[in-house]
Scaffold this active site. Sequence first.
Site, PDB file in Angstrom:
ATOM      1  N   GLU A 421       8.707   4.790  -1.796  1.00  0.00           N
ATOM      2  CA  GLU A 421       8.021   3.726  -1.812  1.00  0.00           C
ATOM      3  C   GLU A 421       8.392   2.757  -3.105  1.00  0.00           C
ATOM      4  O   GLU A 421       8.189   3.395  -4.381  1.00  0.00           O
ATOM      5  CB  GLU A 421       6.483   4.285  -2.106  1.00  0.00           C
ATOM      6  CG  GLU A 421       5.776   4.898  -0.763  1.00  0.00           C
ATOM      7  CD  GLU A 421       4.514   5.804  -1.110  1.00  0.00           C
ATOM      8  OE1 GLU A 421       4.244   6.022  -2.216  1.00  0.00           O
ATOM      9  OE2 GLU A 421       4.517   6.836  -0.149  1.00  0.00           O
ATOM     10  N   GLU A 464       4.210  10.023   2.722  1.00  0.00           N
ATOM     11  CA  GLU A 464       4.901  10.890   1.967  1.00  0.00           C
ATOM     12  C   GLU A 464       5.626  11.844   3.047  1.00  0.00           C
ATOM     13  O   GLU A 464       6.787  12.544   2.816  1.00  0.00           O
ATOM     14  CB  GLU A 464       4.160  11.684   1.032  1.00  0.00           C
ATOM     15  CG  GLU A 464       3.720  10.665  -0.307  1.00  0.00           C
ATOM     16  CD  GLU A 464       2.842   9.766  -0.056  1.00  0.00           C
ATOM     17  OE1 GLU A 464       2.120   9.765   0.701  1.00  0.00           O
ATOM     18  OE2 GLU A 464       2.565   8.719  -0.996  1.00  0.00           O
ATOM     19  N   GLN A 486       6.389   8.972  -5.199  1.00  0.00           N
ATOM     20  CA  GLN A 486       5.905   7.659  -6.334  1.00  0.00           C
ATOM     21  C   GLN A 486       5.217   8.599  -7.442  1.00  0.00           C
ATOM     22  O   GLN A 486       5.657   8.371  -8.717  1.00  0.00           O
ATOM     23  CB  GLN A 486       5.193   6.805  -5.742  1.00  0.00           C
ATOM     24  CG  GLN A 486       5.320   5.493  -6.407  1.00  0.00           C
ATOM     25  CD  GLN A 486       4.729   4.482  -5.921  1.00  0.00           C
ATOM     26  OE1 GLN A 486       3.489   4.146  -5.814  1.00  0.00           O
ATOM     27  NE2 GLN A 486       5.554   3.328  -5.486  1.00  0.00           N
ATOM     28  N   PHE A 487       4.443   9.402  -7.320  1.00  0.00           N
ATOM     29  CA  PHE A 487       3.465  10.200  -8.082  1.00  0.00           C
ATOM     30  C   PHE A 487       3.527  11.543  -7.541  1.00  0.00           C
ATOM     31  O   PHE A 487       3.105  11.603  -6.619  1.00  0.00           O
ATOM     32  CB  PHE A 487       2.129   9.638  -8.355  1.00  0.00           C
ATOM     33  CG  PHE A 487       2.228   8.361  -9.050  1.00  0.00           C
ATOM     34  CD1 PHE A 487       2.196   8.097 -10.525  1.00  0.00           C
ATOM     35  CD2 PHE A 487       2.123   7.102  -8.296  1.00  0.00           C
ATOM     36  CE1 PHE A 487       2.226   6.807 -10.973  1.00  0.00           C
ATOM     37  CE2 PHE A 487       2.338   6.065  -8.939  1.00  0.00           C
ATOM     38  CZ  PHE A 487       2.111   5.776 -10.329  1.00  0.00           C
ATOM     39  N   ILE A 491       2.064  13.921  -3.648  1.00  0.00           N
ATOM     40  CA  ILE A 491       3.147  14.775  -2.970  1.00  0.00           C
ATOM     41  C   ILE A 491       2.304  15.405  -1.918  1.00  0.00           C
ATOM     42  O   ILE A 491       3.078  16.024  -0.683  1.00  0.00           O
ATOM     43  CB  ILE A 491       3.838  15.576  -4.015  1.00  0.00           C
ATOM     44  CG1 ILE A 491       5.056  16.263  -3.443  1.00  0.00           C
ATOM     45  CG2 ILE A 491       3.015  16.983  -4.527  1.00  0.00           C
ATOM     46  CD1 ILE A 491       6.215  16.885  -4.388  1.00  0.00           C
ATOM     47  N   HIS A 534      -3.128  10.193 -11.595  1.00  0.00           N
ATOM     48  CA  HIS A 534      -1.797   9.878 -12.326  1.00  0.00           C
ATOM     49  C   HIS A 534      -1.366  10.885 -13.551  1.00  0.00           C
ATOM     50  O   HIS A 534      -0.704  10.519 -14.230  1.00  0.00           O
ATOM     51  CB  HIS A 534      -1.987   8.498 -12.510  1.00  0.00           C
ATOM     52  CG  HIS A 534      -1.979   7.792 -11.397  1.00  0.00           C
ATOM     53  ND1 HIS A 534      -3.373   7.145 -11.084  1.00  0.00           N
ATOM     54  CD2 HIS A 534      -1.359   6.876 -10.767  1.00  0.00           C
ATOM     55  CE1 HIS A 534      -3.542   6.526 -10.095  1.00  0.00           C
ATOM     56  NE2 HIS A 534      -2.245   5.961  -9.939  1.00  0.00           N
TER      57      HIS A 534
END
Length: 733
Positions: A421, A464, A486-487, A491, A534
Amino acid sequence: MELAIPSTHVPETASASAGLSPDQMVRIYRLMYLSRRVDDREILLKRQQKIFFQISGAGHEALQVAAALTLRPGYDWVFPYYRDRGLCLALGVTPTEMLMQAVGSASDPASGGRQMPTHWSSRSLHIVSTSSSTTTQLLHAVGCAEAGRFFSRHPEAAIRVEGDYRAFHDVEFHGDEVVFTSLGEGSTSQGEFWEALNTASNQKLPVIFCVEDNGYAISVPVEVNTSGGNISRLVANFPNFYFAEVDGTDAEACLRVFQEAVAHCRAGLGPAFVHGHVVRPYSHSLSDDDKLYRSTAEREADAMRDPLAKMQMRLLREGILTDEQINALEHELDREAEEAAERALEAALPTIESISSHVYSEDLDPTSSLFATEHVGALGSAGGGKTGGEKGRAPRTMADLINACLHDEMRHDPRIVLYGEDVADASRAEALSEVKGKGGVFKLTAGLQTEFGSERVFNSPLAEANIVGRAVGYAVRGMKPVVEIQFFDYIWPAMHQIHNELALMRWRSNGAWASPAVIRVPIGGYLTGGSIYHSQSGESIFTHIPGLRVVFPSNALDANGLLRTAIRCDDPVLFLEHKRLYRETYGRAPYPGPDFAIPFGKAKIVRPGTHITLVTYGAIVPRALQAAQKAQQQGIDVEILDLRTLSPYDWEAIATSIRKTSRVIVAHEDMISWGYGAEIAARIADELFEHLDAPVRRIGSMDTFVAYQPLLEDAILPQPETILKAIVDLNAY
Ligand SMILES: Cc1ncc(C[n+]2csc(CCOP(=O)(O)OP(=O)(O)O)c2C)c(N)n1
Ligand SMILES: [Mg+2]
């Protein structure tokens, strides 16, 4: 005698679609009947307790055989599901091979006794190892089709190269190959179904999706799974598809539809969606009894549509075979199934010693000296892309040196594709002349699309499982997908693909297939405001997966060398990058050159000491160093080991240090309970007990999520003071 599926399996092509010749009808009936008989033989063996599971393809044979007869075995690619006995027989898997899997024999070519029956795999026939997880195979099929297209556009990428994973992945491709994948109608409820259709449609990939609709997912009827009860209606607006809905018990109708589907795909017009209505006369599996949930009338109506009976009636009605000829044919095939069972029962069983083989690559060991170029690298030479080595020996951040490694490796290896992404500079490439480019939310992939083009570096959909599932398909074809999640916090939609597919491919196929992709993932907290979604850690959830390598560098140089090993090795790697370390002053280093690699499983002593061993990794390394400096002022000399890779990990380094210090703390950012440290601490207590002068201590975050308010975040995550306190306490013990 085995059924002669000729090596010259001649596909039934679209031009021959006018109607079935007598020979074609007999050919199809043979395959359908044999498929049913092998099922019946398995059922008998199960009742005799000579095999341990049975699930049949009964009622699906016409659709499956028709599909197989339009494909080219060993040329096209196949990602089937557990019902596809008729398909696989018609492609060339023999009854003996099938029954060798049922008994769990060592000679089972699909899995060596590791998988249940009907979990297909054949390298020579391009049937890629099947899992039990419904629907996952569709994304593999999509990635496989992308890889085939990539190689046909870039044939130079297929050249065999020694020195890395490419030496062990011979590439085959054809410009007009198609990829076939199948699933039940219930499995179309999975998100991955929609993710696969979306990408195949968007990229006009030559994938045939075949839905074998028997009206039930175990006991759940189709109208419960599918809104409106018909999946064809729901997918009808995907662009670029050939669509067909067909009576899947009518072999002739199916053949015609698959001929058109294959022609559409071979011509490069896009994917195909074939929805076949079939029946399920034998319940879901031998562990199920459909009398518990289906009415008698419904079951009787299904029986009237049995494809075998229909085909037999047709052969008689059209005078193609007489009663006697049918009897003779069936007798011959009965005998064949029986003999296959006899052979399978005599086959050797797997040895206990074989259990651990093929968890990881046996060809290429990422802990080996091949990857120990740590001290050989041309320090300070030019390279590394836009943010590369022109600045010579100036210290560079972890973000810089990861980016440099990606640039270098993409130059070095044309089989690498990089997607995720927001990883591209700009998907609308025409914008590139006037914009700087995005290159990832953390800018780690900046400049890669600009240098290597949109075929090698591109944005994925925001999905994902799509990212990792396609990577499996790419990697089984011998490509090297280096993808980004991306983070770490996101996942989880990919977890199914990582755990059940990516990491398992090699073991479950007994070494026949492998999917050595690299997944880069920004991880961790200490962000001041990163909050719950995050800041997550959770590496131990992944080190708990056999077959997966897990890497977690703490500084720029290690990140560069370990990423290179991750890319060049032949195992799937989860490469965890701590977001807080990306641009830290701590751990900067000059660009080490384009061949600098660090082997997995080698810890680094980042601070030698004699009183206490502190085993750690990631963002705790700089915090532990601060704590150790303060401890030194109190006369406590701490040795800090940075593990660098978590699976495998350097037990020897841990043991050597503890034999010297007799005191140990295992520290990590992740929650303390069931964290990575629990395993290390337990092993130390078990194997080094006699060397310890004090209990094994652990440091981790509180057993909560990470909160937004910095006051809370600081209290939740381990701080240098937390570590210092543990050092002082343990020293006094
Ligand atoms: C992801 C996943 N969830 C649940 C299961 C258990 N399971 C195995 S088969 C099946 C039903 C599948 O139905 P359908 O897709 O219609 O295929 P069919 O068996 O009818 O051919 C279920 C729920 C599984 N194998 N995988
Ligand atoms: Mg079904």
